[in-house]
Design a protein around this motif. Sequence first.
Motif, PDB file in Angstrom:
ATOM      1  N   UNK A 167       1.395   6.469  -2.922  1.00  0.00           N
ATOM      2  CA  UNK A 167       2.183   7.747  -2.520  1.00  0.00           C
ATOM      3  C   UNK A 167       1.691   8.988  -2.707  1.00  0.00           C
ATOM      4  N   UNK A 168       0.307   8.990  -3.395  1.00  0.00           N
ATOM      5  CA  UNK A 168      -0.400  10.104  -3.285  1.00  0.00           C
ATOM      6  C   UNK A 168      -0.979  10.768  -2.008  1.00  0.00           C
ATOM      7  N   UNK A 169      -1.395   9.830  -1.728  1.00  0.00           N
ATOM      8  CA  UNK A 169      -1.482  10.496   0.512  1.00  0.00           C
ATOM      9  C   UNK A 169      -0.476  10.912   1.080  1.00  0.00           C
ATOM     10  N   UNK A 172       3.351  15.786   3.079  1.00  0.00           N
ATOM     11  CA  UNK A 172       4.889  15.972   3.170  1.00  0.00           C
ATOM     12  C   UNK A 172       4.989  17.272   2.469  1.00  0.00           C
ATOM     13  N   UNK A 173       5.162  18.480   1.798  1.00  0.00           N
ATOM     14  CA  UNK A 173       4.891  20.024   2.591  1.00  0.00           C
ATOM     15  C   UNK A 173       4.973  20.153   3.747  1.00  0.00           C
ATOM     16  N   UNK A 174       4.098  19.973   4.133  1.00  0.00           N
ATOM     17  CA  UNK A 174       3.941  20.198   5.950  1.00  0.00           C
ATOM     18  C   UNK A 174       4.524  20.340   7.081  1.00  0.00           C
ATOM     19  N   UNK A 175       4.596  19.405   6.370  1.00  0.00           N
ATOM     20  CA  UNK A 175       6.307  18.342   7.564  1.00  0.00           C
ATOM     21  C   UNK A 175       7.641  19.012   7.138  1.00  0.00           C
ATOM     22  N   UNK A 210       0.658  -1.380   0.068  1.00  0.00           N
ATOM     23  CA  UNK A 210      -0.305  -0.131  -0.378  1.00  0.00           C
ATOM     24  C   UNK A 210       1.353   1.425  -0.101  1.00  0.00           C
ATOM     25  N   UNK A 211       2.086   1.382   0.935  1.00  0.00           N
ATOM     26  CA  UNK A 211       2.570   2.532   0.960  1.00  0.00           C
ATOM     27  C   UNK A 211       3.103   2.620  -0.596  1.00  0.00           C
ATOM     28  N   UNK A 212       3.845   1.954  -1.199  1.00  0.00           N
ATOM     29  CA  UNK A 212       3.915   2.037  -3.017  1.00  0.00           C
ATOM     30  C   UNK A 212       3.189   2.335  -3.879  1.00  0.00           C
ATOM     31  N   UNK A 227      -5.627  16.347  -5.240  1.00  0.00           N
ATOM     32  CA  UNK A 227      -6.594  16.496  -5.818  1.00  0.00           C
ATOM     33  C   UNK A 227      -6.334  14.817  -6.249  1.00  0.00           C
ATOM     34  N   UNK A 228      -5.581  14.565  -6.507  1.00  0.00           N
ATOM     35  CA  UNK A 228      -5.277  13.179  -6.836  1.00  0.00           C
ATOM     36  C   UNK A 228      -5.737  12.467  -5.930  1.00  0.00           C
ATOM     37  N   UNK A 229      -6.397  12.477  -4.344  1.00  0.00           N
ATOM     38  CA  UNK A 229      -7.263  11.544  -3.896  1.00  0.00           C
ATOM     39  C   UNK A 229      -8.419  11.817  -4.173  1.00  0.00           C
ATOM     40  N   UNK A 230      -8.927  12.572  -4.583  1.00  0.00           N
ATOM     41  CA  UNK A 230     -10.615  12.681  -4.931  1.00  0.00           C
ATOM     42  C   UNK A 230     -10.556  10.958  -5.996  1.00  0.00           C
ATOM     43  N   UNK A 231      -9.403  10.972  -7.026  1.00  0.00           N
ATOM     44  CA  UNK A 231      -9.809   9.276  -7.944  1.00  0.00           C
ATOM     45  C   UNK A 231     -10.378   8.612  -7.381  1.00  0.00           C
TER      46      UNK A 231
END
Length: 238
Positions: free
Chosen positions: A86-88, A93-96, A79-81, A117-121
């Motif tokens: 990867x989208x999640x 990532x930018x926030x941290x 799942x991680x890869x 936005x890709x999370x909407x998929x």
Amino acid sequence: MKAYLKNLVELNGTKTSRRFAYFIQFLIIVSVITFSIETLPNLKPQTRVVLNAIEVFSVLVFTLEYVVRIYVADKKLKFVFSFFGLVDFLAILPFYLALGIDLRSLRLLRMFRLFRLFKLVRYNKAMLHFANAMKMAKEQIILFMVITLMLIYFSAVGIYYFENEAQPEHFSSIFSSLWWSIVTLTTVGYGDVYPVTIGGRVFTFFILLIGLGIVAIPTGIISSSLTKAVDPVEEKKN
């Protein structure tokens, strides 16, 4: 608890999973809107405080969702890869990174927030069909991209030899001709840069004809794959 969380974060037709999906979709849209508002000049300090609060809340929810999805995944590393994994990850990532790095000096990293936005998929059936179609057609698309890159280079070389002497300021090398090649093959046009020699104009005519085909080919590939991706779903409904 694990079964409850799995039922919550994965779409399965229950009211709980649907409400969670709607909430995440709403949060994605809000975070993207706030990201756009942040780029407005001369924002009031109070407005920036509100935008930052929304950003912090959104990231905390997305982070919690990401951790829960890893926790309930049967194959966690897979799942991680995966695409959605990867989208999640890239969505938060930018926030941290901003906690230890001044992202004003690394503006490109801030663009990773658009991965939300890709999370909407994940929550849209039409987008899922499109994603499945892209997977089905990946070999044809890769082949098309390779051929397109070859044609771009070929046209850059051709226009360089036709136009270099007549327009050395615009076609000083093959590398400087690549941009003309790209925009011509995509039939966009390159502003005031155009061939002035007879050979260059004839060559451009054929490149434009090839460009029309390049625009049409991926449309046919994707539409064919979309039909194949949607048909099995429609058959199950019937």
